[in-house]
Design a protein around this motif. Sequence first.
Motif, PDB file in Angstrom:
ATOM      1  N   SER A 128       0.829  -1.212   0.000  1.00  0.00           N
ATOM      2  CA  SER A 128       0.000   0.000   0.000  1.00  0.00           C
ATOM      3  C   SER A 128       0.859   1.257   0.000  1.00  0.00           C
ATOM      4  O   SER A 128       0.624   2.188  -0.773  1.00  0.00           O
ATOM      5  CB  SER A 128      -0.920  -0.019   1.218  1.00  0.00           C
ATOM      6  OG  SER A 128      -1.586   1.212   1.354  1.00  0.00           O
ATOM      7  N   LEU A 129       1.882   1.271   0.857  1.00  0.00           N
ATOM      8  CA  LEU A 129       2.762   2.435   0.913  1.00  0.00           C
ATOM      9  C   LEU A 129       3.586   2.572  -0.362  1.00  0.00           C
ATOM     10  O   LEU A 129       3.901   3.690  -0.801  1.00  0.00           O
ATOM     11  CB  LEU A 129       3.667   2.342   2.139  1.00  0.00           C
ATOM     12  CG  LEU A 129       2.939   2.525   3.481  1.00  0.00           C
ATOM     13  CD1 LEU A 129       3.853   2.209   4.642  1.00  0.00           C
ATOM     14  CD2 LEU A 129       2.371   3.925   3.601  1.00  0.00           C
ATOM     15  N   GLN A 130       3.914   1.456  -0.973  1.00  0.00           N
ATOM     16  CA  GLN A 130       4.643   1.483  -2.238  1.00  0.00           C
ATOM     17  C   GLN A 130       3.776   2.114  -3.331  1.00  0.00           C
ATOM     18  O   GLN A 130       4.247   2.926  -4.125  1.00  0.00           O
ATOM     19  CB  GLN A 130       5.042   0.055  -2.607  1.00  0.00           C
ATOM     20  CG  GLN A 130       6.078  -0.047  -3.685  1.00  0.00           C
ATOM     21  CD  GLN A 130       6.512  -1.498  -3.888  1.00  0.00           C
ATOM     22  OE1 GLN A 130       5.740  -2.426  -3.657  1.00  0.00           O
ATOM     23  NE2 GLN A 130       7.745  -1.685  -4.314  1.00  0.00           N
ATOM     24  N   ARG A 131       2.502   1.767  -3.351  1.00  0.00           N
ATOM     25  CA  ARG A 131       1.581   2.362  -4.330  1.00  0.00           C
ATOM     26  C   ARG A 131       1.389   3.853  -4.069  1.00  0.00           C
ATOM     27  O   ARG A 131       1.272   4.640  -5.005  1.00  0.00           O
ATOM     28  CB  ARG A 131       0.247   1.626  -4.292  1.00  0.00           C
ATOM     29  CG  ARG A 131       0.322   0.266  -4.936  1.00  0.00           C
ATOM     30  CD  ARG A 131      -1.035  -0.408  -5.045  1.00  0.00           C
ATOM     31  NE  ARG A 131      -0.880  -1.773  -5.473  1.00  0.00           N
ATOM     32  CZ  ARG A 131      -0.937  -2.835  -4.667  1.00  0.00           C
ATOM     33  NH1 ARG A 131      -1.155  -2.677  -3.384  1.00  0.00           N
ATOM     34  NH2 ARG A 131      -0.777  -4.053  -5.145  1.00  0.00           N
ATOM     35  N   GLN A 132       1.355   4.231  -2.789  1.00  0.00           N
ATOM     36  CA  GLN A 132       1.241   5.653  -2.460  1.00  0.00           C
ATOM     37  C   GLN A 132       2.458   6.423  -2.954  1.00  0.00           C
ATOM     38  O   GLN A 132       2.334   7.572  -3.395  1.00  0.00           O
ATOM     39  CB  GLN A 132       1.068   5.844  -0.956  1.00  0.00           C
ATOM     40  CG  GLN A 132      -0.295   5.436  -0.448  1.00  0.00           C
ATOM     41  CD  GLN A 132      -0.416   5.581   1.065  1.00  0.00           C
ATOM     42  OE1 GLN A 132       0.448   6.127   1.726  1.00  0.00           O
ATOM     43  NE2 GLN A 132      -1.506   5.068   1.601  1.00  0.00           N
ATOM     44  N   ALA A 133       3.636   5.822  -2.900  1.00  0.00           N
ATOM     45  CA  ALA A 133       4.849   6.477  -3.414  1.00  0.00           C
ATOM     46  C   ALA A 133       4.763   6.658  -4.920  1.00  0.00           C
ATOM     47  O   ALA A 133       5.165   7.710  -5.447  1.00  0.00           O
ATOM     48  CB  ALA A 133       6.087   5.661  -3.041  1.00  0.00           C
ATOM     49  N   VAL A 134       4.213   5.685  -5.626  1.00  0.00           N
ATOM     50  CA  VAL A 134       4.045   5.798  -7.079  1.00  0.00           C
ATOM     51  C   VAL A 134       3.051   6.921  -7.399  1.00  0.00           C
ATOM     52  O   VAL A 134       3.274   7.729  -8.307  1.00  0.00           O
ATOM     53  CB  VAL A 134       3.581   4.450  -7.685  1.00  0.00           C
ATOM     54  CG1 VAL A 134       3.145   4.606  -9.135  1.00  0.00           C
ATOM     55  CG2 VAL A 134       4.682   3.413  -7.566  1.00  0.00           C
ATOM     56  N   VAL A 135       1.972   6.980  -6.629  1.00  0.00           N
ATOM     57  CA  VAL A 135       0.975   8.045  -6.830  1.00  0.00           C
ATOM     58  C   VAL A 135       1.603   9.410  -6.569  1.00  0.00           C
ATOM     59  O   VAL A 135       1.373  10.367  -7.323  1.00  0.00           O
ATOM     60  CB  VAL A 135      -0.257   7.807  -5.915  1.00  0.00           C
ATOM     61  CG1 VAL A 135      -1.162   9.028  -5.885  1.00  0.00           C
ATOM     62  CG2 VAL A 135      -1.023   6.588  -6.385  1.00  0.00           C
ATOM     63  N   ALA A 136       2.411   9.525  -5.521  1.00  0.00           N
ATOM     64  CA  ALA A 136       3.079  10.795  -5.224  1.00  0.00           C
ATOM     65  C   ALA A 136       4.020  11.185  -6.361  1.00  0.00           C
ATOM     66  O   ALA A 136       4.115  12.361  -6.726  1.00  0.00           O
ATOM     67  CB  ALA A 136       3.847  10.692  -3.912  1.00  0.00           C
ATOM     68  N   ASP A 137       4.713  10.199  -6.945  1.00  0.00           N
ATOM     69  CA  ASP A 137       5.612  10.482  -8.055  1.00  0.00           C
ATOM     70  C   ASP A 137       4.823  10.958  -9.278  1.00  0.00           C
ATOM     71  O   ASP A 137       5.221  11.897  -9.958  1.00  0.00           O
ATOM     72  CB  ASP A 137       6.431   9.240  -8.396  1.00  0.00           C
ATOM     73  CG  ASP A 137       7.461   9.512  -9.478  1.00  0.00           C
ATOM     74  OD1 ASP A 137       8.149  10.560  -9.387  1.00  0.00           O
ATOM     75  OD2 ASP A 137       7.576   8.690 -10.404  1.00  0.00           O
ATOM     76  N   ARG A 138       3.715  10.320  -9.549  1.00  0.00           N
ATOM     77  CA  ARG A 138       2.899  10.721 -10.705  1.00  0.00           C
ATOM     78  C   ARG A 138       2.270  12.094 -10.485  1.00  0.00           C
ATOM     79  O   ARG A 138       2.126  12.863 -11.435  1.00  0.00           O
ATOM     80  CB  ARG A 138       1.815   9.682 -10.961  1.00  0.00           C
ATOM     81  CG  ARG A 138       2.363   8.413 -11.554  1.00  0.00           C
ATOM     82  CD  ARG A 138       1.265   7.434 -11.876  1.00  0.00           C
ATOM     83  NE  ARG A 138       1.838   6.198 -12.372  1.00  0.00           N
ATOM     84  CZ  ARG A 138       1.203   5.047 -12.372  1.00  0.00           C
ATOM     85  NH1 ARG A 138      -0.035   4.968 -11.928  1.00  0.00           N
ATOM     86  NH2 ARG A 138       1.800   3.965 -12.827  1.00  0.00           N
ATOM     87  N   ALA A 139       1.869  12.389  -9.251  1.00  0.00           N
ATOM     88  CA  ALA A 139       1.230  13.676  -8.962  1.00  0.00           C
ATOM     89  C   ALA A 139       2.214  14.827  -9.099  1.00  0.00           C
ATOM     90  O   ALA A 139       1.813  15.970  -9.348  1.00  0.00           O
ATOM     91  CB  ALA A 139       0.641  13.649  -7.555  1.00  0.00           C
ATOM     92  N   ARG A 140       3.467  14.579  -8.981  1.00  0.00           N
ATOM     93  CA  ARG A 140       4.492  15.626  -9.038  1.00  0.00           C
ATOM     94  C   ARG A 140       4.723  16.088 -10.467  1.00  0.00           C
ATOM     95  O   ARG A 140       5.144  17.205 -10.706  1.00  0.00           O
ATOM     96  CB  ARG A 140       5.751  15.081  -8.379  1.00  0.00           C
ATOM     97  CG  ARG A 140       7.045  15.440  -8.982  1.00  0.00           C
ATOM     98  CD  ARG A 140       8.151  14.746  -8.250  1.00  0.00           C
ATOM     99  NE  ARG A 140       8.592  13.565  -8.931  1.00  0.00           N
ATOM    100  CZ  ARG A 140       9.599  13.547  -9.808  1.00  0.00           C
ATOM    101  NH1 ARG A 140      10.252  14.638 -10.081  1.00  0.00           N
ATOM    102  NH2 ARG A 140       9.948  12.427 -10.390  1.00  0.00           N
TER     103      ARG A 140
END
Length: 187
Positions: free
Chosen positions: A19-31
């Motif tokens: 879950s936290l790994q997916r959140q990191a991917v989402v944060a990268d895409r949002a940037r």
Amino acid sequence: EEWLLNHPAVLAAKGNWQSLQRQAVVADRARRSEPTVILDGGKEGDESVVGLALAIPLRVRNNFDDQVRSANQIALAAKADYRAIQRRLSFEIEAATTVARQYRTQHERWQDVAASSSERSGNLLELQWAEGDLGTNEYLILLQQRINGLLASIELTENYRLSLLDWLNATGRVRAQLVLADFLFYS
């Protein structure tokens, strides 16, 4: 290995990490700056009007790298926790398995050697005392020794069963076994 991978604590830690790994991917895409195209239409007086707009966000002051790095670090920490839980439980399962096997071996030896002779020795002791072959003091001493042997047998059986419960707990299967026992008991 299968018990370890299906252990509730391991599954929970793995789920948290993923879950936290997916959140990191989402944060990268949002940037990332993604341009937006806006198409608008309507009427202005008698004429139909079409509007086209292009919006390009400029990340001049904040490129959000800190949030991405933070999310990645949190995901890495969760992965380390997952691996640590997996290692700890692996050692616990191995130790509980070893102890349960040792108690099982001792219990089986006891069953082979002493269990069948225990009842016969009790009957023989009673018979010898009833016929007067043994005095009261000798009878009481031998009876106490027989009681001590039976208590040792009970303690060995108890330790064996407790080691099985420890093993079930270490493998995360206590709940499954209790559900099965409940089903068998009430069926």
